[in-house]
Design a protein around this motif. Structure first.
Motif: not given
Length: 397
Positions: A13, A57-58, A68, A70-72
């Motif tokens: 992740l 990440r969600r 998953w 994207p990175l926030q």
């Protein structure tokens, strides 16, 4: 159940690249949406003093797979001139509010410097979300309100890292630890007399106001996690598992929901890595096992525990998952199942509640040469753990 449906593939992740490192995983599972929220610190190096801010990440769970997003960057979890560290989510299920606690540490000041100088430069903060982590509130600074003048006796402090818990009573708990200044000479603190002690921040009004519990003593305990157990009499008991400067993890119980803890004891079945390492613990309802199983008896408690931690005694490596079917009895941990072979460090567990069989998510630091090259995620079933323990009890390695 087929073997392939008991353990998912490892998914990366957060990956070390472009001068950035990701450390300190925290995991939360929102059962109403079958969604994982994975948190971490973004840093410019693996060192604590190079932390910058928190990221997330969600993940949408579908069976044994998770899709998953994207990175926030969590842009509201910031304090000017401070770095944000130690993500620690806790969920108020009644109101559907996710609180994300963290600490903010003055830029370029290390944890060691705070302990040696006995000058705390750490703040306690949180943000919250009412829409499942899609949007977040501005930061709330709780330092004066919750810690107050007691911070003068703390060289530094932190929450978690990892997850907090909501008790059956509704109380919200955030695990924490403080380096308490025990010894002073002519009014000046002595670093040799400054020791870490675990405790918890708690709220009984759904997160509107927060208080701090009493520090655990006398043994030194730092990074910790909490889990609620139910004994054979259906009475709740709070369990704490803490990092130790000794060879063994520390375990301790509380019968008043985390305000006061009993005397901690060393867990002879849970050995520490050199210099210690963070570990994660969660409770879950005990499986309805047949009488033929050596793991069950008429005295089986209502709650079991699992614990994740490096199993290698010489370095941070070989992340293991330990099962405890009798968590109210000392030294009841079973032989660990190795989830990740090779360099492994911090981890966080989450229970996928409301599912049969029960599944667990694990977010953990790992790599090929060092444990800090990536943060990966993996799902596994409770049935997998039971099969391993049954085989171990029968002498089948």
């Amino acid at each position: 159940m087929a073997e392939t449906s008991e353990v998912s593939e490892k998914v990366t992740l957060f990956r070390q690249e472009g001068g950035l490192t990701y450390r300190i995983p925290a995991l939360f599972y929102l059962s109403s949406e079958s969604t994982f929220l994975a948190f971490a610190e973004e840093r410019t190096s693996p060192q604590d003093e190079d932390a910058k801010f928190l990221v997330m990440r969600r993940g949408q769970k579908e069976g044994l797979s998770v899709k998953w997003g994207p990175l926030q960057i969590l842009e509201t979890a910031v304090l000017p001139k401070y770095r944000t560290m130690n993500p620690c989510p806790v969920y108020n299920a009644k109101e559907g509010t996710i609180f994300l606690f963290f600490i903010c540490v003055l830029d370029h000041i290390t944890n060691t410097h705070q302990i040696w100088t006995s000058k705390n430069v750490t703040r306690l903060g949180y943000i919250f979300s009412k829409d499942g982590g899609r949007t977040w509130s501005p930061m709330t600074d709780l330092t004066e309100q919750v810690i107050g003048k007691d911070v003068n006796n703390w060289a530094t402090f932190a929450v978690g890292p990892g997850h907090g818990v909501q008790l059956s009573s509704g109380r919200l708990l955030v695990p924490a630890y403080a380096y308490y200044i025990h010894t002073r000479l002519f009014g000046h603190a002595l670093c040799c007399g400054t020791k870490p002690h675990s405790f918890a921040f708690y709220s009984d009004d759904g997160g509107k106001t927060w208080q701090k519990g009493h520090l655990q003593k006398p043994l030194q305990a730092s990074e910790c996690q909490l889990a609620e157990l139910v004994d054979r009499n259906n009475s709740p008991v709070l369990y704490c598992n803490a990092r130790s400067h000794d060879r063994y993890r520390l375990e301790v119980f509380s019968k008043d929901g985390g305000c006061l803890f009993e005397a901690p004891f060393r867990s002879r079945k849970l050995q520490e890595s050199p210099h210690g390492c963070q570990g994660s613990v969660v409770s879950f309802p005990s499986p309805q096992l047949g009488s033929e199983s050596s793991l069950a008896s008429s005295k089986t408690p209502k709650s079991w525990l699992i614990f994740s931690h490096p199993t290698n005694r010489k370095r941070r490596a070989d992340l293991g998952i330990y099962l405890n079917p009798c968590p109210l009895e000392e030294n009841s941990w079973k032989t660990p199942w190795i989830l990740n072979t090779g360099p492994s460090a911090y981890s966080d567990l989450a229970v996928c509640t409301g599912e049969d069989p029960v599944f667990f998510g694990c977010l953990f630091e790992c790599g090929v040469s060092t444990p800090y090259e990536e943060i990966a995620f993996q799902l596994f079933s409770g049935e997998k753990l039971l099969k391993i323990q049954k085989a171990s009890s029968a002498g089948k390695n």
